[in-house]
Every structure is written in structure tokens, then in C-alpha cells.
Write an enzyme that holds these catalytic residues in place. Structure first.
Site, PDB file in Angstrom:
ATOM      1  N   THR A  91       0.783  -1.203  -0.157  1.00 57.91           N
ATOM      2  CA  THR A  91       0.008  -0.021   0.019  1.00 57.91           C
ATOM      3  C   THR A  91       1.065   1.292  -0.027  1.00 57.91           C
ATOM      4  O   THR A  91       2.244   1.147   0.377  1.00 57.91           O
ATOM      5  CB  THR A  91      -0.975  -0.163   1.206  1.00 57.91           C
ATOM      6  OG1 THR A  91      -0.246   0.037   2.259  1.00 57.91           O
ATOM      7  CG2 THR A  91      -1.898  -1.126   1.099  1.00 57.91           C
ATOM      8  N   THR A 145       1.648   4.573   1.737  1.00 55.24           N
ATOM      9  CA  THR A 145       2.475   4.908   2.643  1.00 55.24           C
ATOM     10  C   THR A 145       3.596   3.699   3.349  1.00 55.24           C
ATOM     11  O   THR A 145       4.606   3.882   3.370  1.00 55.24           O
ATOM     12  CB  THR A 145       1.627   5.298   3.725  1.00 55.24           C
ATOM     13  OG1 THR A 145       0.781   6.544   3.440  1.00 55.24           O
ATOM     14  CG2 THR A 145       2.443   6.043   4.961  1.00 55.24           C
ATOM     15  N   CYS A 146       2.639   2.620   3.211  1.00 57.98           N
ATOM     16  CA  CYS A 146       3.614   1.364   3.716  1.00 57.98           C
ATOM     17  C   CYS A 146       4.818   0.947   2.829  1.00 57.98           C
ATOM     18  O   CYS A 146       5.954   0.976   3.381  1.00 57.98           O
ATOM     19  CB  CYS A 146       2.680   0.242   3.718  1.00 57.98           C
ATOM     20  SG  CYS A 146       1.311   0.411   4.931  1.00 57.98           S
ATOM     21  N   SER A 147       4.858   1.078   1.517  1.00 54.14           N
ATOM     22  CA  SER A 147       5.437   0.892   0.790  1.00 54.14           C
ATOM     23  C   SER A 147       6.432   2.119   0.223  1.00 54.14           C
ATOM     24  O   SER A 147       7.672   1.700   0.056  1.00 54.14           O
ATOM     25  CB  SER A 147       4.914   0.445  -0.891  1.00 54.14           C
ATOM     26  OG  SER A 147       4.504  -0.798  -0.599  1.00 54.14           O
TER      27      SER A 147
END
Length: 158
Positions: A45, A47-49
Site C-alpha cells: 500500500t 504509505t507502507c511501501s
């Protein structure tokens, strides 16, 4: 919700190692170790990546220099997704923990319902644990990414 001074709940995670798919329990992951664990709502996703996992990948050596034995990334995803995401992010220094049924995330009290996005997921948070005891916990406000990043956890380590 778990808080500073409490022991992490018992649980099991699926991970991939050079030996293949394995199940590890909290005893194996936390006993006798100083660890940083951060949780993301979902692998791959934005922000996560783009920010969360990459920050820990880049700063892994700094955590090691502060006597952190391991860095764990937790997500309510399956082990195959976590393996692929770790490989795509060059996260060899991070152990990618799959909490596929969200049971450990629920035991922490840090789950959130995302509806059609993916059902129950982990809130975005990060913690420091020593021998399974939580010594620091930073939980993000909904939609924020301000206190669970690598720099925030490094600052807590002094």
C-alpha cells in the site's frame, strides 16, 4: 490495548526464511532480545511501501548500533505476500511477520476494521520490546504517519 510495561501476548507468525516457510512463536521472536516491531495496515500500500518499510530498511544499521537484535514488520497479510513485499523492498534486514488471521493484532488491541479495503487490519504503530516486555509504544492517529517511523523509534532508543 497493550501498553508500556506489559508483556507481549503469546502468538504465532508465519515467515519465510532461507529454509522456506516457517511458523515462529513469540517466545522464539522476543525472548532475551531487544526488538523493534512496526505494523502496517497492508503490504504494497502507498504509505507502507513508499515510507514506512523503506525507512526501517535504510536505518537498519542504526538500529543495530543501538543494540537492537531484530526489526520486525507486522501486517495482517499472508506469508507469501509478506515475502514478496520484503523482496520488492530489499528488506533483508527486516523479518516480515504475517499475522494472516489478525489474531495477534487483536490480542494487542491494535486492530482496525477497514471494511471493503481489506477487513480487519493492524493499526499503524511501532513498539520497542525487551525480552517480550513493551518499553515503548507509538500508535498513529487514523490516517497519520508521524510517530511510528524509523526516526521516531531511533530517537526513543537514545
Amino acid at each position: 490495548m497493550i501498553s508500556v510495561g506489559q508483556s507481549l501476548p503469546a502468538g504465532e507468525f508465519t515467515i519465510f526464511t532461507t529454509e522456506g516457510k516457517q511458523t515462529l512463536d513469540t517466545q522464539a521472536l522476543f525472548a532475551g532480545k531487544k526488538v523493534v516491531l512496526f505494523a502496517v495496515p497492508g503490504a504494497f500500500t502507498p504509505t507502507c511501501s513508499n515510507a514506512h518499510l523503506p525507512g526501517y530498511v535504510v536505518k537498519a544499521g542504526e538500529f543495530s548500533a543501538k543494540d537492537v537484535d531484530a526489526i520486525y514488520c507486522l501486517s495482517v497479510n499472508d506469508a507469501f505476500v509478506m515475502k514478496a513485499w520484503g523482496e520488492a523492498q530489499n528488506a533483508q534486514a527486516i523479518t516480515m511477520l504475517a499475522d494472516g488471521d489478525a489474531s495477534w493484532t487483536r490480542a494487542l488491541g491494535l486492530e482496525k476494521e477497514t471494511g471493503s479495503f481489506g477487513g480487519v487490519r493492524a493499526q499503524r504503530f511501532a513498539l520497542i520490546a525487551e525480552d517480550g516486555l513493551v518499553t515503548a509504544l507509538n500508535v498513529e492517529a487514523p490516517g497519520k504517519f508521524e510517530v511510528s517511523d524509523a526516526d521516531s523509534l531511533l530517537a526513543l532508543l537514545g
